[in-house]
Design a protein around this motif. Structure first.
Motif, short mmCIF file in Angstrom:
data_model
loop_
_atom_site.label_atom_id
_atom_site.label_comp_id
_atom_site.label_asym_id
_atom_site.label_seq_id
_atom_site.Cartn_x
_atom_site.Cartn_y
_atom_site.Cartn_z
N PHE A 82 46.93 -9.31 -28.28
CA PHE A 82 46.39 -8.32 -27.34
C PHE A 82 47.53 -7.51 -26.75
O PHE A 82 48.65 -8.00 -26.63
N GLU A 83 47.22 -6.28 -26.37
CA GLU A 83 48.18 -5.41 -25.71
C GLU A 83 47.47 -4.71 -24.57
O GLU A 83 46.31 -4.30 -24.69
N ARG A 84 48.18 -4.56 -23.45
CA ARG A 84 47.62 -3.83 -22.32
C ARG A 84 48.07 -2.37 -22.41
O ARG A 84 49.27 -2.08 -22.47
N GLY B 71 30.70 -2.12 -18.39
CA GLY B 71 31.70 -1.14 -17.99
C GLY B 71 31.99 -1.16 -16.51
O GLY B 71 32.81 -0.38 -16.03
N ALA B 72 31.34 -2.06 -15.75
CA ALA B 72 31.57 -2.13 -14.31
C ALA B 72 33.00 -2.56 -13.99
O ALA B 72 33.56 -2.15 -12.98
N GLU B 73 33.58 -3.39 -14.86
CA GLU B 73 34.95 -3.87 -14.68
C GLU B 73 35.61 -3.98 -16.04
O GLU B 73 34.93 -4.03 -17.07
N ARG B 74 36.94 -4.06 -16.00
CA ARG B 74 37.71 -4.33 -17.21
C ARG B 74 38.26 -5.74 -17.12
O ARG B 74 38.60 -6.21 -16.03
N ALA B 75 38.36 -6.40 -18.25
CA ALA B 75 38.90 -7.77 -18.27
C ALA B 75 40.35 -7.74 -17.77
O ALA B 75 41.17 -7.01 -18.32
N PRO B 76 40.66 -8.54 -16.75
CA PRO B 76 42.01 -8.50 -16.18
C PRO B 76 43.06 -9.29 -16.96
O PRO B 76 44.25 -9.15 -16.69
N THR B 77 42.64 -10.11 -17.91
CA THR B 77 43.59 -10.89 -18.71
C THR B 77 43.18 -10.84 -20.18
O THR B 77 42.02 -10.55 -20.51
N LEU C 210 48.16 -10.46 -15.63
CA LEU C 210 48.40 -9.19 -14.94
C LEU C 210 49.87 -8.78 -14.98
O LEU C 210 50.20 -7.62 -14.78
N PHE C 211 50.76 -9.73 -15.22
CA PHE C 211 52.20 -9.48 -15.21
C PHE C 211 52.78 -9.19 -16.59
O PHE C 211 53.98 -9.02 -16.73
N HIS C 212 51.94 -9.14 -17.62
CA HIS C 212 52.40 -8.96 -18.99
C HIS C 212 51.80 -7.70 -19.62
O HIS C 212 50.79 -7.19 -19.14
N THR C 213 52.42 -7.25 -20.70
CA THR C 213 51.86 -6.12 -21.46
C THR C 213 51.33 -6.58 -22.81
O THR C 213 50.65 -5.82 -23.50
#
Length: 150
Positions: free
Chosen positions: A134-136, A46-52, A106-109
């Motif tokens: 996947f969805e952001r 939980g220290a970070e979230r996957a950026p992609t 990072l530029f997609h949803t």
């Protein structure tokens, strides 16, 4: 609703399974060269979230290896997430290959990741091939569903 292809089963009763003992310096199960702590472990803790989407896919594969059902449920889109997740104790994951990615940066949803995962199930070897969607949502990548490929 399609289940996550990495051999999870929905269950009305939880089953306890032994987790793989991973340390920060263990090789990461996802196949990237960094140690577990610098790679998927930072997402599992939980220290970070996957950026992609691809890194989320890798971290979910590693969570299957480690039998971390809480992480798998936490990174599953609410519209397709099961209430419970039972991981098959006879499943041993032995390798991940990312075949293709579409969007998911990072530029997609939204994004897709096509992968092959090798396993041994009760001594029998196999390979699972899936295209995962996947969805952001609120900045966090979530697994939506997957399609099995041959």
């Amino acid at each position: 609703m399609v289940e996550d292809g990495l051999m999870a089963r929905r269950s009305s009763r939880p089953r306890r399974t032994a987790a793989l003992a991973l340390t920060d310096v263990s090789p990461c199960p996802c196949g990237l060269p960094a140690g577990y702590g610098e790679c998927c472990g930072r997402f599992h803790s939980g220290a970070e979230r996957a950026p992609t989407a691809e890194l989320l896919m890798r971290s979910r594969y590693s969570a299957f290896v480690a039998r971390d059902a809480a992480y798998l449920l936490g990174t599953w889109h609410p519209s397709t997430r099961p209430a419970r997740l039972e991981l098959d104790p006879g499943m041993e994951w032995s390798g991940l290959e990312i075949v293709d990615t579409t969007d998911g940066t990072l530029f997609h949803t939204t994004g897709t990741v096509t992968f092959k995962a090798r396993y041994r199930h009760h001594g029998n070897r196999g390979e699972l091939c899936e295209r995962s969607s996947f969805e952001r949502v609120d900045g966090a990548w979530l697994y939506v569903d997957g399609t099995f490929l041959e």
